[in-house]
Design a protein around this motif. Structure first.
Motif, short mmCIF file in Angstrom:
data_model
loop_
_atom_site.label_atom_id
_atom_site.label_comp_id
_atom_site.label_asym_id
_atom_site.label_seq_id
_atom_site.Cartn_x
_atom_site.Cartn_y
_atom_site.Cartn_z
N VAL A 113 0.90 -1.25 0.07
CA VAL A 113 -0.06 -0.06 0.06
C VAL A 113 0.83 1.26 -0.05
N THR A 114 0.37 2.35 -0.74
CA THR A 114 0.90 3.72 -0.52
C THR A 114 -0.09 4.70 0.00
N GLY A 115 0.55 5.78 0.24
CA GLY A 115 -0.22 7.10 0.56
C GLY A 115 -0.85 7.48 -0.76
N GLU A 116 -1.97 8.36 -0.85
CA GLU A 116 -2.51 8.63 -2.09
C GLU A 116 -1.66 9.53 -2.76
N SER A 117 -0.92 10.42 -2.14
CA SER A 117 0.30 11.42 -2.83
C SER A 117 1.10 10.55 -3.67
N ALA A 118 1.39 9.33 -3.28
CA ALA A 118 2.58 8.63 -4.19
C ALA A 118 2.09 8.60 -5.85
N GLY A 119 0.64 8.50 -5.99
CA GLY A 119 0.01 8.24 -7.24
C GLY A 119 0.62 7.15 -8.03
N LEU A 120 0.59 5.94 -7.14
CA LEU A 120 1.05 4.55 -7.77
C LEU A 120 0.04 3.72 -8.05
N PRO A 140 7.71 8.44 -9.26
CA PRO A 140 7.56 8.90 -10.54
C PRO A 140 6.80 10.34 -10.75
N ASN A 141 5.97 10.80 -9.77
CA ASN A 141 5.45 12.14 -9.60
C ASN A 141 6.25 13.16 -8.75
N GLY A 142 7.50 12.69 -8.15
CA GLY A 142 8.10 13.68 -7.55
C GLY A 142 8.20 13.53 -6.09
N ARG A 214 -7.67 5.88 4.04
CA ARG A 214 -7.21 6.44 2.68
C ARG A 214 -5.82 6.06 2.29
N LEU A 215 -5.67 5.02 1.70
CA LEU A 215 -4.71 4.52 1.17
C LEU A 215 -4.74 3.72 -0.29
#
Length: 278
Positions: A113-120, A140-142, A214-215
């Protein structure tokens, strides 16, 4: 009003009041309390099931405790401190000898799982290994990568090591890095992952969905898994949740277990990341 009549009226009022107290006490006494504890990853599902169970069993109040862990929940059941435990492992011989019995009720995918901001949405096994060893510091999104680990002995880490070729060594390397967060239980792990921008770690589909976290569930070398994948055996990284009780469990406990195995209970499980087990 003559004193004799007044005395009779007061006596009647007192009797009625006493009857009301007795009736109220009887109602309170009639309400049973069912206490559930155990592994944190299963508690969100238990809370959803408890709310539905109470709607059809108003005489039983269900309390789902904060995480005790699988071992802590089993100890609590054997000590009589809770009525029902949920465990992510089978019983040990000494626990069976002490009177514990267990039975599987659901399976769930252990997932990245990733946080939503990782965009993955998906990552290759090689890229994931690079994240864990520290060779990749941004998504990849910085967004900076923030790795969240569990304790080395935690079963989810064992699954994580098998997510892709090279992950066993990458996980070992991650524990040698400085400054990484190590969560002590399932809820703390999910809290860290939610709060840290760019976070990444391991959890279960059951916990993420049942707790409404929210993940984002991320697929490794393939799309992210779901309950249907678990059910048809298309996803290999799966853990089993078990009910643990003592021999001769009371009716309130057996009634709850029966509800979980009913069509309504099974539907609640499926909708919250669990594959029901008969």
């Amino acid at each position: 009003m003559p004193k004799r009549c007044l005395s009779r009226v007061l006596t009647a009022v007192a009797a009625a009041a006493l009857a009301g107290v007795v009736t109220t006490s009887a109602v309170v006494a009639a309400e049973a309390k069912l206490t559930i504890g155990g592994t944190g990853g299963a508690l969100g599902g238990m809370q959803l099931l408890a709310e539905a169970f109470e709607a059809t069993h108003p005489d039983v109040k269900v309390e789902v405790l904060p995480s005790l862990g699988s071992g802590g929940g089993i100890k609590a059941v054997l000590a009589g401190a809770i009525d029902l435990s949920v465990s992510a492992r089978g019983l040990k011989d000494k626990e069976r000898a002490a009177g514990a019995i267990d039975r599987p009720y659901a399976r769930t995918a252990v997932i990245l799982v990733t946080g939503e901001s990782a965009g993955l949405e998906q990552i290759s096994g090689g890229a994931l290994a690079d994240v864990f060893v520290g060779a990749t510091g941004t998504w990849p999104n910085g967004t900076p990568v923030r790795l969240v680990l569990r304790q080395k002995s935690e079963s989810d880490i064992g699954f994580l090591r098998k997510f892709a070729k090279g992950m066993d060594g990458a996980v070992d390397a991650a524990y040698e890095r400085d400054g990484l967060l190590i969560a002590t239980n399932d809820q703390q792990n999910a809290d860290y992952l939610e709060k840290l921008p760019g976070s990444v770690g391991v959890s279960t589909e059951a916990q993420i969905l049942s707790e409404g976290r929210r993940l984002r569930i991320v697929g490794v070398d393939k799309p992210a898994p779901n309950v249907a994948d678990v059910e048809r055996g298309a996803y290999p990284h799966v853990k089993t949740f078990r009910f643990v009780t003592k021999l001769g469990a009371p009716e309130k406990t057996t009634a709850f277990i029966a509800f979980v195995r009913s069509p309504e209970g099974q539907e609640i499980l499926r909708n919250s990341g669990h594959q029901p087990v008969d």
